[in-house]
Design an enzyme around this catalytic site. Structure first.
Site, short mmCIF file in Angstrom:
data_model
loop_
_atom_site.label_atom_id
_atom_site.label_comp_id
_atom_site.label_asym_id
_atom_site.label_seq_id
_atom_site.Cartn_x
_atom_site.Cartn_y
_atom_site.Cartn_z
N HIS A 285 4.26 -11.93 -14.03
CA HIS A 285 4.01 -12.61 -12.76
C HIS A 285 4.12 -14.12 -12.87
O HIS A 285 3.79 -14.83 -11.92
CB HIS A 285 2.63 -12.22 -12.23
CG HIS A 285 2.52 -10.78 -11.86
ND1 HIS A 285 2.84 -10.30 -10.61
CD2 HIS A 285 2.13 -9.70 -12.60
CE1 HIS A 285 2.65 -8.99 -10.59
NE2 HIS A 285 2.22 -8.60 -11.78
N SER B 157 -2.25 -10.12 -12.72
CA SER B 157 -1.63 -9.43 -11.59
C SER B 157 -2.59 -9.12 -10.46
O SER B 157 -2.17 -8.96 -9.32
CB SER B 157 -0.97 -8.13 -12.06
OG SER B 157 -1.94 -7.24 -12.59
N LYS C 55 9.67 -8.60 -10.76
CA LYS C 55 8.82 -9.41 -9.87
C LYS C 55 9.68 -10.51 -9.25
O LYS C 55 10.54 -10.20 -8.44
CB LYS C 55 7.63 -9.97 -10.66
CG LYS C 55 6.84 -8.92 -11.44
CD LYS C 55 6.25 -7.85 -10.56
CE LYS C 55 5.24 -7.00 -11.28
NZ LYS C 55 5.72 -5.79 -11.94
#
Length: 450
Positions: A267, A239, A298
């Site tokens: 992610h 991240s 996300k």
């Protein structure tokens, strides 16, 4: 707490039974703890804080915050009045005026938080279920729309079964703490997300060098006969650095030494893999990992978390994962939006091609300008500076140019790796990227960063 005007320092008494001690801080012209001389570590991580009264701890941190605000460098909690749009309307924390800012601070990589197809589904379906689930999953909070989402996640991740949580943080803490006993150990990549590491609080933990299979093997050799169960924990995409886990080698080594592997896909989902399924699809390792966790906040553009694994493990976690057992089932609107977003990603109708076009464009420009972006290879770009004050200054100057990025000071990352973190999303035009990159380059030169 006391303040001595002759020494220009604040000091706080520490209640250490073995000796009389204090914490001292230089003050700024505004009479507060000097924000240019101290970092968040001094108020959250310093071991001496254990001996300070709560009132002292609160005063230290709030004095430091006050000095940042006085210097107009407090750029956290900037409020949007129109959601996570590419051009977000942000209330300036100093002037209180509304700025139209290019949003390079969001993890909404595919801009699905604003997708009209998803909003239409939420508007149409959510009213049938109401605003909330009304209970925990094991009791009255079990609903067929939640089951559909769980089945979709399991299918995308190539696992037998999945369960969803009200947050990704809860999924990670609940999964790891639900597995680890006193004779077990978690082995973390040193850059693993905080929610993963927090899952082993009170349990055994080890760390290996970031993305380094040889370092992992060394750790596993050293603990080979010391623990009953071993869990290697990594992020699919990291991240803070935007690099991809070296999963093939890590997986081989972990399994060779009898360890399970957990991959957090927060992610990665919607960003990597031919059809956006994440790290396993990226490497062609579907079905090879023991546990997959992730968030729906996300690229999926909603909120919530999940764990996907074998049916046996999921059934076990339903009764050992306390953040699952004792939390109300996720908000129905987020369930509906997550399901529709995953359907769009699976059908390759979510804009991944445009996202990657923007990623390549930004990466080439930043490297050409001379920025240190580490090993970034996805939508996350760290502008590594190694100086907290320059991080704050660059963030502030970009704010004045209506560019929204995030400062990442120590101790969120090591001192020498403090950075401005910018994220690229699919919705940016080339003109918007050019404007932003030109400003970044100009400010970088002025601050002697490049």
């Amino acid at each position: 707490m006391s303040f001595n005007p002759t020494t220009s320092r604040k000091h706080y008494h520490l209640f250490d039974e073995e000796q009389i001690d204090h914490m001292y801080f230089d003050i700024s012209p505004a009479g507060e703890i000097d924000a240019n001389k101290y970092s968040l570590y001094n108020f959250t991580g310093d071991p001496k804080l254990e001996y300070a009264e709560w009132d002292s701890r609160l005063d230290m941190m709030n004095s430091w915050f006050s000095d940042m605000k006085t210097n107009e460098r407090f750029l956290y909690e900037r409020e949007s009045i129109n959601g996570s749009k590419v051009v977000s309307k942000i209330i300036d924390p100093v002037t209180k005026e509304v700025r139209e800012m290019l949003n390079f601070a969001s993890n909404d990589y595919l801009n699905l938080t604003q997708d009209p197809r998803i909003l239409e589904k939420v508007t149409a379906i959510a009213p049938y279920y109401g605003a909330g689930a009304g209970g925990v999953p094991l009791l009255s909070g079990s609903m067929n729309i939640i089951k559909q989402l769980q089945e979709k996640i399991a299918e995308m991740k190539g696992m037998e079964q999945a369960i969803v949580y009200s947050s990704g943080y809860g999924a990670n803490i609940g999964t790891i703490s639900g597995l680890l006993g006193h004779r077990d150990v978690a082995i973390y990549d040193m850059f693993a997300h905080a929610s993963l590491i927090d899952g082993s609080k009170g349990s055994n933990k080890k760390f290996f060098s970031h993305n380094d299979p040889a370092s992992l093997e060394k750790v596993l050799k050293n603990i080979q006969n010391k623990y009953i169960n071993k869990l290697v924990v990594v992020d699919g995409v990291y991240s803070m650095d935007g690099d991809i886990c070296n999963l093939p080698e890590i997986l081989d080594i972990a399994h060779y030494y009898g360890a399970w592997v957990l991959v957090d896909e927060a992610h990665a989902t919607g960003v990597i893999g031919k059809t956006g399924k994440g790290t396993l699809e990226h490497f062609g390792l579907e079905g090879k990992v023991d546990i997959i966790t992730g968030t729906l906040s996300k690229a999926v553009g909603s909120v919530g978390g999940y764990v996907a694994a074998s049916s046996r493990l999921i059934n076990y976690l339903k009764y050992t994962s306390r953040s699952y057992m004792f939390s109300t089932s996720p908000f129905i609107g987020s369930v509906v939006s997550s399901l529709e977003a995953l359907n769009l990603i699976s059908k390759q109708e979510a804009g991944m091609d445009k996202l990657w076009e923007n990623i390549h464009y930004v990466k080439n420009r930043l490297l050409k300008a001379g920025f240190n972006i580490g090993n970034a290879e996805t939508a996350i770009f760290p502008l590594i500076i190694g100086d907290d004050n320059k991080v704050k200054e660059m963030t502030y100057r970009l704010h004045l140019k209506n560019i929204f990025v995030n400062p990442v000071p120590y101790p969120a990352v090591p001192r020498k790796l403090t950075r401005v973190r910018m994220t690229v999303t699919a919705g940016f035009s080339t003109e918007q990227l050019d404007y932003t990159l030109n400003q970044i380059e100009e400010i970088g030169k002025d601050l002697n960063i490049i």
